[in-house]
Design a protein around this motif. Sequence first.
Motif, mmCIF file in Angstrom:
data_model
loop_
_atom_site.group_PDB
_atom_site.id
_atom_site.type_symbol
_atom_site.label_atom_id
_atom_site.label_comp_id
_atom_site.label_asym_id
_atom_site.label_seq_id
_atom_site.Cartn_x
_atom_site.Cartn_y
_atom_site.Cartn_z
ATOM 1 N N CYS A 63 -29.474 -3.814 82.527
ATOM 2 C CA CYS A 63 -30.642 -2.939 82.452
ATOM 3 C C CYS A 63 -30.395 -1.685 83.299
ATOM 4 C CB CYS A 63 -31.866 -3.702 82.934
ATOM 5 S SG CYS A 63 -33.394 -2.901 82.496
ATOM 6 N N PRO A 64 -29.640 -0.730 82.777
ATOM 7 C CA PRO A 64 -29.398 0.495 83.552
ATOM 8 C C PRO A 64 -30.674 1.324 83.678
ATOM 9 C CG PRO A 64 -28.468 0.709 81.360
ATOM 10 C CD PRO A 64 -28.960 -0.697 81.492
ATOM 11 N N THR A 65 -30.702 2.163 84.688
ATOM 12 C CA THR A 65 -31.868 3.023 84.884
ATOM 13 C C THR A 65 -31.906 4.100 83.800
ATOM 14 O OG1 THR A 65 -30.680 4.539 86.321
ATOM 15 C CG2 THR A 65 -31.767 2.660 87.374
ATOM 16 N N ASP A 66 -33.062 4.704 83.645
ATOM 17 C CA ASP A 66 -33.201 5.754 82.634
ATOM 18 C C ASP A 66 -32.326 6.960 82.959
ATOM 19 O OD1 ASP A 66 -34.974 4.273 81.116
ATOM 20 O OD2 ASP A 66 -36.735 5.059 82.165
ATOM 21 N N ASN A 67 -32.145 7.261 84.243
ATOM 22 C CA ASN A 67 -31.269 8.372 84.615
ATOM 23 C C ASN A 67 -29.812 8.086 84.260
ATOM 24 O OD1 ASN A 67 -33.335 9.949 85.604
ATOM 25 N ND2 ASN A 67 -33.122 9.194 87.702
ATOM 26 N N MET A 68 -29.371 6.835 84.451
ATOM 27 C CA MET A 68 -28.006 6.471 84.062
ATOM 28 C C MET A 68 -27.834 6.615 82.551
ATOM 29 S SD MET A 68 -27.007 3.097 86.273
ATOM 30 C CE MET A 68 -25.414 2.902 85.514
ATOM 31 N N ILE A 69 -28.839 6.190 81.795
ATOM 32 C CA ILE A 69 -28.770 6.273 80.339
ATOM 33 C C ILE A 69 -28.740 7.731 79.903
ATOM 34 C CG2 ILE A 69 -29.995 5.789 78.197
ATOM 35 C CD1 ILE A 69 -31.065 3.238 79.552
ATOM 36 N N LYS A 70 -29.544 8.558 80.528
ATOM 37 C CA LYS A 70 -29.584 9.974 80.156
ATOM 38 C C LYS A 70 -28.261 10.667 80.463
ATOM 39 C CE LYS A 70 -32.332 14.123 80.811
ATOM 40 N NZ LYS A 70 -33.454 14.735 81.532
ATOM 41 N N LYS A 71 -27.660 10.344 81.593
ATOM 42 C CA LYS A 71 -26.418 10.994 82.003
ATOM 43 C C LYS A 71 -25.203 10.479 81.244
ATOM 44 C CE LYS A 71 -23.559 11.946 86.005
ATOM 45 N NZ LYS A 71 -23.318 11.692 87.415
ATOM 46 N N ASN A 72 -25.080 9.161 81.096
ATOM 47 C CA ASN A 72 -23.873 8.548 80.547
ATOM 48 C C ASN A 72 -24.029 8.001 79.139
ATOM 49 O OD1 ASN A 72 -22.334 8.819 83.004
ATOM 50 N ND2 ASN A 72 -23.650 7.237 83.836
ATOM 51 N N LYS A 73 -25.212 8.024 78.596
ATOM 52 C CA LYS A 73 -25.579 7.413 77.318
ATOM 53 C C LYS A 73 -25.574 5.893 77.473
ATOM 54 C CE LYS A 73 -26.046 11.485 75.759
ATOM 55 N NZ LYS A 73 -27.333 12.082 76.008
ATOM 56 N N ALA B 252 -23.486 3.345 80.198
ATOM 57 C CA ALA B 252 -24.352 2.896 81.290
ATOM 58 C C ALA B 252 -24.394 1.366 81.351
ATOM 59 C CB ALA B 252 -25.752 3.467 81.114
ATOM 60 N N MET B 253 -24.446 0.722 80.193
ATOM 61 C CA MET B 253 -24.433 -0.744 80.169
ATOM 62 C C MET B 253 -23.096 -1.275 80.688
ATOM 63 S SD MET B 253 -26.574 -1.533 76.683
ATOM 64 C CE MET B 253 -25.960 -3.184 76.534
ATOM 65 N N SER B 254 -22.005 -0.588 80.403
ATOM 66 C CA SER B 254 -20.699 -0.998 80.925
ATOM 67 C C SER B 254 -20.661 -0.909 82.446
ATOM 68 C CB SER B 254 -19.591 -0.131 80.334
ATOM 69 O OG SER B 254 -19.520 -0.305 78.951
ATOM 70 N N PHE B 255 -21.236 0.164 83.009
ATOM 71 C CA PHE B 255 -21.288 0.296 84.459
ATOM 72 C C PHE B 255 -22.090 -0.835 85.087
ATOM 73 C CE2 PHE B 255 -20.782 5.173 84.237
ATOM 74 C CZ PHE B 255 -19.405 5.058 84.349
#
Length: 123
Positions: A85-95, A99-102
Amino acid sequence: MKKCEYCAKEISYHDLYCCEDCENKATEYFAKRAKLQALISAVNIVGTCIIAVGIFLFAITNLVGALLMATGSLSVGIMTLLLPCPTDNMIKKNKLKKAMSFVRLFSIVLFAFGIGALIVALI
């Protein structure tokens, strides 16, 4: 160029996703996240508190502290690995895909920490 919201491939400015597969995966992820957000948050909060208590107790009694650290780390690590469950900022920056891989990489590190703490408790 604009990038796909799931896989970060370049797409036209009129589209949100590069293909139906990416759109389906993103929709499925956001639906699952909305449905399980309370459970994920509860496990993260409780697991993090258990890790913190274990760190403080490790100075007093090694066995109890290490077991608590292992319990908290393993529970949060397994939950995050199964339901990243990545944050919305991670999703916005990395897609979403990256982000799920991180987040999964972080959960593997946390799981390894839990295994290490369990080994310390058993020795």
